[in-house]
Design a protein around this motif. Structure first.
Motif, short mmCIF file in Angstrom:
data_model
loop_
_atom_site.label_atom_id
_atom_site.label_comp_id
_atom_site.label_asym_id
_atom_site.label_seq_id
_atom_site.Cartn_x
_atom_site.Cartn_y
_atom_site.Cartn_z
N PHE A 1 0.83 -1.21 0.00
CA PHE A 1 0.00 0.00 0.00
C PHE A 1 0.87 1.26 0.00
O PHE A 1 0.64 2.18 -0.78
CB PHE A 1 -0.93 -0.01 1.22
N LEU A 2 1.86 1.27 0.88
CA LEU A 2 2.71 2.46 1.01
C LEU A 2 3.49 2.73 -0.27
O LEU A 2 3.50 3.86 -0.78
CB LEU A 2 3.66 2.29 2.19
N ILE B 1 2.00 -5.70 -7.47
CA ILE B 1 2.90 -5.87 -6.32
C ILE B 1 2.15 -6.49 -5.13
O ILE B 1 2.65 -6.47 -4.00
CB ILE B 1 3.55 -4.53 -5.90
N GLY B 2 0.97 -7.03 -5.39
CA GLY B 2 0.29 -7.84 -4.39
C GLY B 2 -0.80 -7.16 -3.59
O GLY B 2 -1.42 -7.81 -2.74
N LEU B 3 -1.07 -5.89 -3.81
CA LEU B 3 -2.13 -5.22 -3.07
C LEU B 3 -3.49 -5.69 -3.61
O LEU B 3 -3.73 -5.65 -4.81
CB LEU B 3 -2.02 -3.71 -3.22
N GLU C 1 -6.57 -4.73 -4.33
CA GLU C 1 -7.54 -3.68 -4.63
C GLU C 1 -8.56 -4.26 -5.61
O GLU C 1 -8.64 -5.46 -5.79
CB GLU C 1 -6.83 -2.43 -5.15
N LEU C 2 -9.33 -3.40 -6.24
CA LEU C 2 -10.47 -3.87 -7.02
C LEU C 2 -10.05 -4.78 -8.17
O LEU C 2 -10.65 -5.83 -8.41
CB LEU C 2 -11.26 -2.66 -7.54
N MET C 3 -9.03 -4.38 -8.90
CA MET C 3 -8.59 -5.18 -10.03
C MET C 3 -8.06 -6.54 -9.59
O MET C 3 -8.36 -7.57 -10.20
CB MET C 3 -7.53 -4.41 -10.82
N ARG C 4 -7.26 -6.53 -8.52
CA ARG C 4 -6.71 -7.78 -8.02
C ARG C 4 -7.80 -8.70 -7.49
O ARG C 4 -7.77 -9.91 -7.71
CB ARG C 4 -5.69 -7.48 -6.92
N GLN C 5 -8.78 -8.13 -6.80
CA GLN C 5 -9.88 -8.95 -6.29
C GLN C 5 -10.69 -9.55 -7.42
O GLN C 5 -11.15 -10.70 -7.33
CB GLN C 5 -10.78 -8.09 -5.40
N ALA C 6 -10.88 -8.79 -8.50
CA ALA C 6 -11.58 -9.34 -9.66
C ALA C 6 -10.80 -10.51 -10.26
O ALA C 6 -11.39 -11.51 -10.68
CB ALA C 6 -11.79 -8.24 -10.70
N GLN C 7 -9.49 -10.39 -10.29
CA GLN C 7 -8.67 -11.49 -10.81
C GLN C 7 -8.77 -12.72 -9.91
O GLN C 7 -8.87 -13.86 -10.40
CB GLN C 7 -7.21 -11.05 -10.92
N ILE C 8 -8.77 -12.51 -8.60
CA ILE C 8 -8.88 -13.63 -7.67
C ILE C 8 -10.23 -14.31 -7.82
O ILE C 8 -10.33 -15.55 -7.88
CB ILE C 8 -8.68 -13.14 -6.21
N GLY C 9 -11.30 -13.52 -7.86
CA GLY C 9 -12.63 -14.10 -8.02
C GLY C 9 -12.80 -14.82 -9.34
O GLY C 9 -13.40 -15.90 -9.41
N ALA C 10 -12.26 -14.24 -10.41
CA ALA C 10 -12.36 -14.88 -11.72
C ALA C 10 -11.63 -16.21 -11.74
O ALA C 10 -12.12 -17.20 -12.32
CB ALA C 10 -11.79 -13.94 -12.79
N GLY C 11 -10.46 -16.28 -11.09
CA GLY C 11 -9.72 -17.53 -11.07
C GLY C 11 -10.37 -18.58 -10.19
O GLY C 11 -10.28 -19.78 -10.48
N SER C 12 -11.03 -18.15 -9.12
CA SER C 12 -11.64 -19.10 -8.19
C SER C 12 -12.95 -19.68 -8.73
O SER C 12 -13.26 -20.85 -8.49
CB SER C 12 -11.90 -18.43 -6.84
#
Length: 237
Positions: A103-104, A181-183, A185-196
């Motif tokens: 985040f920082l 870098i692993g945060l 956020e919305l885009m990353r969560q969409a990727q996680i949900g799509a993969g799951s």
């Protein structure tokens, strides 16, 4: 599972996760935007300085940061700071790679990039001020700080609102890059949900709708601020 169940708030729904990720997106974008605003004010002051060295620093800053891809800036901030942290940790006996807070470093990277754009916005706003008012204040003997507070700052802020609003939209879109870098956020969560769930279209469509909602609300806020700031000012037809 249909779309409403998938994006619902039940035990199998992803609604809470997507909303939490949306909040993270707004948080990192706001932090990056405010950091950029501070850097933009300093950069504009340097660009308008009578000292050639400060003008050169401002020019170099804006040229470099606007010329390097934003994703590369994020990588440089993350891996550069992680290398420093890892080296410091090694002095105390730690081994291996120590990652910097996502985040920082993400907010700082976005802030440095947006600061380059806000430098130009603030610089242009100051140059748009009527020169007669500044010359009159100087002729009256008004101190520099008082002139800045009463004349330059209120009017420059008025002229800067549209450009600052555009920079905010840029920062909001850049926040999606921090997912690399692993945060979460919305885009990353969409990727996680799509993969799951193997339903990428539903998650990316929802992410797009949430981004548009943030854009609409914030854009409306900037328009209202601009209308309020320009009250009593005659605009060209």
């Amino acid at each position: 599972m249909n779309y409403l169940q998938l994006m619902g708030f039940g035990p199998d729904g992803w609604g809470y996760d997507m909303l939490a990720a949306t909040g993270m997106t707004v948080a990192v974008a706001v932090c990056g935007f405010l950091t950029g605003a501070v850097l933009g004010c300093l950069g504009a002051a340097a660009a308008l300085s009578r000292f050639r060295a400060l003008r050169a620093v401002a020019e170099t800053y804006t040229t470099v940061l606007r010329g390097i891809p934003d994703l590369l800036v994020i990588y440089l901030f993350y891996f550069g700071s992680s290398s420093v942290i890892s080296a410091a940790a090694a002095l105390f006996g730690a081994q291996g790679f120590v990652g910097a807070p996502a985040f920082l470093t993400g907010a700082l990277a976005i802030g440095v990039v947006s600061g380059a754009y806000q430098t130009q916005v603030f610089r242009g706003a100051v140059l748009a001020l009527p020169k007669g008012e500044i010359e009159a204040a100087r002729a009256y003997g008004m101190p520099s700080f008082l002139m800045f507070r009463r004349i330059i700052l209120p009017q420059a802020a008025r002229f800067a609102i549209p450009g600052v609003g555009n920079v905010w939209q840029l920062v909001l879109k850049e926040s999606a890059l921090i997912s690399v870098i692993g945060l979460v956020e919305l885009m990353r969560q969409a990727q996680i949900g799509a993969g799951s769930t193997r339903q990428p279209f539903s998650f990316y469509l929802t992410a797009a709708a949430l981004y548009l909602l943030i854009t609409f609300v914030s854009g409306r806020g900037f328009r209202l601020a601009e209308e309020r700031a320009m009250r009593g000012i005659r605009r060209p037809v």
